[in-house]
Every structure is written in structure tokens, then in C-alpha cells.
Motif scaffolding. Structure first.
Motif, mmCIF file in Angstrom:
data_model
loop_
_atom_site.group_PDB
_atom_site.id
_atom_site.type_symbol
_atom_site.label_atom_id
_atom_site.label_comp_id
_atom_site.label_asym_id
_atom_site.label_seq_id
_atom_site.Cartn_x
_atom_site.Cartn_y
_atom_site.Cartn_z
ATOM 1 N N LYS A 110 0.805 -1.226 0.000
ATOM 2 C CA LYS A 110 0.000 0.000 0.000
ATOM 3 C C LYS A 110 0.837 1.275 0.000
ATOM 4 C CE LYS A 110 -3.954 -2.187 0.253
ATOM 5 N NZ LYS A 110 -4.932 -2.135 -0.868
ATOM 6 N N TYR A 111 2.116 1.144 0.272
ATOM 7 C CA TYR A 111 2.975 2.331 0.355
ATOM 8 C C TYR A 111 3.107 2.987 -1.027
ATOM 9 C CZ TYR A 111 6.822 5.328 1.696
ATOM 10 O OH TYR A 111 7.597 6.434 1.960
ATOM 11 N N LYS A 115 -0.793 5.400 6.181
ATOM 12 C CA LYS A 115 -0.303 6.142 7.342
ATOM 13 C C LYS A 115 -0.044 5.220 8.530
ATOM 14 C CE LYS A 115 -2.612 10.518 6.187
ATOM 15 N NZ LYS A 115 -3.580 11.548 6.658
ATOM 16 N N SER A 116 -0.722 4.080 8.519
ATOM 17 C CA SER A 116 -0.575 3.104 9.600
ATOM 18 C C SER A 116 -0.799 1.716 9.037
ATOM 19 C CB SER A 116 -1.592 3.381 10.719
ATOM 20 O OG SER A 116 -1.653 2.299 11.637
ATOM 21 N N ASN A 166 8.491 -6.849 14.712
ATOM 22 C CA ASN A 166 8.179 -5.440 14.487
ATOM 23 C C ASN A 166 6.857 -5.251 13.771
ATOM 24 O OD1 ASN A 166 8.524 -2.858 12.554
ATOM 25 N ND2 ASN A 166 9.618 -2.521 14.472
ATOM 26 N N CYS A 167 6.037 -4.306 14.253
ATOM 27 C CA CYS A 167 4.705 -4.083 13.688
ATOM 28 C C CYS A 167 4.635 -2.832 12.811
ATOM 29 C CB CYS A 167 3.669 -3.990 14.807
ATOM 30 S SG CYS A 167 3.865 -2.555 15.869
ATOM 31 N N ALA A 168 5.807 -2.335 12.387
ATOM 32 C CA ALA A 168 5.875 -1.195 11.467
ATOM 33 C C ALA A 168 5.237 0.070 12.029
ATOM 34 C CB ALA A 168 5.227 -1.551 10.127
ATOM 35 N N SER A 169 5.286 0.228 13.342
ATOM 36 C CA SER A 169 4.665 1.389 13.982
ATOM 37 C C SER A 169 5.654 2.102 14.894
ATOM 38 C CB SER A 169 3.452 0.959 14.803
ATOM 39 O OG SER A 169 2.529 0.262 13.996
ATOM 40 N N ILE A 170 5.423 3.386 15.104
ATOM 41 C CA ILE A 170 6.296 4.180 15.965
ATOM 42 C C ILE A 170 6.294 3.634 17.397
ATOM 43 C CG2 ILE A 170 6.615 6.461 17.004
ATOM 44 C CD1 ILE A 170 5.628 7.678 14.376
ATOM 45 N N GLY A 171 5.148 3.169 17.845
ATOM 46 C CA GLY A 171 5.057 2.660 19.207
ATOM 47 C C GLY A 171 5.727 1.319 19.406
ATOM 48 N N CYS A 172 6.038 0.653 18.324
ATOM 49 C CA CYS A 172 6.639 -0.678 18.381
ATOM 50 C C CYS A 172 8.131 -0.588 18.686
ATOM 51 C CB CYS A 172 6.422 -1.382 17.042
ATOM 52 S SG CYS A 172 6.891 -3.112 17.037
ATOM 53 N N ASN A 269 1.181 5.088 14.154
ATOM 54 C CA ASN A 269 1.645 5.703 12.913
ATOM 55 C C ASN A 269 2.836 4.932 12.355
ATOM 56 O OD1 ASN A 269 -0.247 7.819 12.762
ATOM 57 N ND2 ASN A 269 0.952 9.057 14.200
ATOM 58 N N LEU A 270 2.941 4.911 11.036
ATOM 59 C CA LEU A 270 3.982 4.149 10.357
ATOM 60 C C LEU A 270 5.375 4.654 10.767
ATOM 61 C CD1 LEU A 270 4.040 1.894 8.180
ATOM 62 C CD2 LEU A 270 4.427 3.708 6.496
#
Length: 273
Positions: A110-111, A115-116, A166-172, A269-270
Motif C-alpha cells: 500500500k505504500y 499512514k498506519s 516489528n509491527c511497522a509502527s512508531i510505538g513498536c 503511525n507508520l
């Protein structure tokens, strides 16, 4: 006829046969070569905040999509019987790498219009339940790899995996800039865990409350499996008191339940560069 009556040719063939069998055995137990995935990580992942987080150049990953595809095709060819012959550390390193490579591959579908990672699943779907990773003879979802093979099998029993997948998120926790390997797995998991817990934006003591990532809430049971003697979440966090910046007294209070554990918000967020 004597039992010792055999030709010189037969005698000298024995070492050759033995050597061939030995080399075949060694090859069967050799670590999987993750070099192609390692090179993609080296090239497109940037560690930030002193190694406590990272960002991914998804545009660069997309330009190198053929290399990612080749890596996932190579991992898909590993049979269950071959996998079973590997050491436990090599198995776990392999599964973590496939999970992370699969996550990047999913984002690239999808990139740049994402956004997430949660957006990929749509309104009623989940990106983690999509079956698209060919692994050990089946087409699997990311959830299947993490929750059934890694966690559900109870074979690995290592809560530090939550700071590696890794879940491809900033929080990860950070996507590392190198591939996991069987030989280095313990030190790699230890570093990933220590670095994540040292990130005060996600884990910090505020008064008598230790605020930590919701990862510890979602997978609380995994931190209470007596891994290396840690019987509960407080015990696990206490092992990493230096990363969390806790004093000896605060660590003792944590283990005795005098410090409350609460959870921060998660940034979905990504983790893009």
C-alpha cells in the motif's frame, strides 16, 4: 572366504563415504543464510534516539522489492523437516526475520498511501490476519507466525521476542538494522529489550507509578512464565532496572508491589523515515 578379504578400492572408499555423510549432516544443520535480508536492513533502516528506536526508508525498500521478494522466496523453501533439525536459537531467529520481512512486504503493498499498518486491514479486517507468508509448507498470517508458532508452541518461551518482532509502527520496539542469527540471538534480544526499556518516552517512573508500553499489558502472561527466574511482570521489569533508570530501592519496591504499573498510549503511525 575370510571376512577380511576386501579390495583396496573398497577400503579407501570408506573415508570418502564417511566424509560425504558428515558434510551432508553439517549442511543440514547449518544456519540459514539471512544475508540478503541483513543487507536490506543495513541499507534502509536507520537507528534513532541512541538505538532505542528506528525508522524505515520504505521508498528504498520498495525500490529493492525484488531483493525482498527473493529473500521471502528463499525462506518459503525451507521444509518443516529441515527447520526441525536446526537449533532452537536458529529456528527463532529465522521466524523473527520472516515475520519482520513479511511485515515490510505487507506495508509495501500500500505504500506510499498508508499512514498506519492498521489501515491495510480495512474497516473490518486485520493486517495481521491476512494469509500471505509462505512458511513451512503453509500460507500463513503474521498472527499465525507470532501467536501460534512462536508464542503458542511454548518451545521458545522468551518474552524478549516482543522487542524483536516489528509491527511497522512508531510505538513498536525498533526494527533492528541487522538480521537476527542463531549464533547472536541471545545478545541481540538482550540489546533490543534493554534499548526499548531505556526509552523514557515509552517507559518511565513517575512518582510511585512505573508507566510502560502497553505491550506489557497485551502480553502480560508472557512475562510470567518463569523465564530466567522472573515469575511476573514486575520481576521481568526489575531485571532491566538499569535500563529503566531505577535505583536499588526503587527496584526492590517494584518487586514488592509498592510501585504501581500503568500503561502508556501506543502510537500506530507508520515508522517511516
Amino acid at each position: 572366504m575370510s571376512v577380511f578379504n576386501f579390495s583396496a578400492k573398497t577400503f579407501f572408499a570408506q573415508p570418502v563415504i564417511a566424509t560425504t555423510i558428515l558434510l551432508a549432516s553439517v549442511a543440514a544443520h547449518a544456519d540459514f543464510n539471512h544475508q540478503s535480508w541483513d543487507s536490506l536492513l543495513n541499507k534502509h533502516v536507520t537507528m534513532t534516539n541512541g538505538g532505542k528506536a528506528s525508522v524505515v526508508n520504505y521508498a528504498g525498500m520498495k525500490a529493492d522489492k525484488s531483493k525482498l521478494t527473493s529473500y521471502l522466496e528463499a525462506t518459503s523453501k525451507v521444509s518443516q523437516s529441515e527447520f526441525n533439525r536446526w537449533s532452537k536459537n536458529e529456528q527463532l531467529a529465522f521466524l523473527i526475520n520472516v515475520y519482520n520481512a513479511g511485515t515490510v512486504d505487507l506495508v509495501l503493498t500500500k505504500y506510499p498511501n498508508v499512514k498506519s499498518i492498521k489501515d491495510i486491514g480495512g474497516l473490518f479486517g486485520s493486517p495481521w490476519k491476512q494469509e500471505f507468508v509462505s512458511l513451512l509448507g503453509k500460507t500463513r498470517s503474521l498472527d499465525d507466525i507470532e501467536h501460534n508458532i512462536i508464542r503458542g508452541s511454548k518451545r521458545y518461551n522468551d518474552p524478549r521476542i516482543h522487542f524483536a518482532v516489528n509491527c511497522a509502527s512508531i510505538g513498536c520496539p525498533a526494527l533492528q538494522d541487522d538480521a537476527f542469527t542463531g549464533k547472536r540471538l541471545d545478545s541481540q534480544l538482550e540489546q533490543a529489550t534493554s534499548k526499548f526499556l531505556a526509552d523514557s518516552s515509552r517507559n518511565s517512573l513517575k512518582g510511585d507509578t512505573l508507566k510502560v508500553s502497553p505491550i506489557f499489558k497485551w502480553y502480560k502472561e508472557d512475562f510470567a512464565t518463569n523465564w530466567r527466574g522472573t515469575k511476573d511482570l514486575a520481576g521481568f521489569l526489575g531485571r532491566y532496572s538499569s535500563s529503566l533508570g531505577l535505583s536499588k530501592a526503587q527496584t526492590a519496591d517494584l518487586k514488592q508491589g509498592k510501585i504501581k504499573i500503568s500503561y502508556t498510549d501506543y502510537n500506530w503511525n507508520l515508522n517511516k523515515k
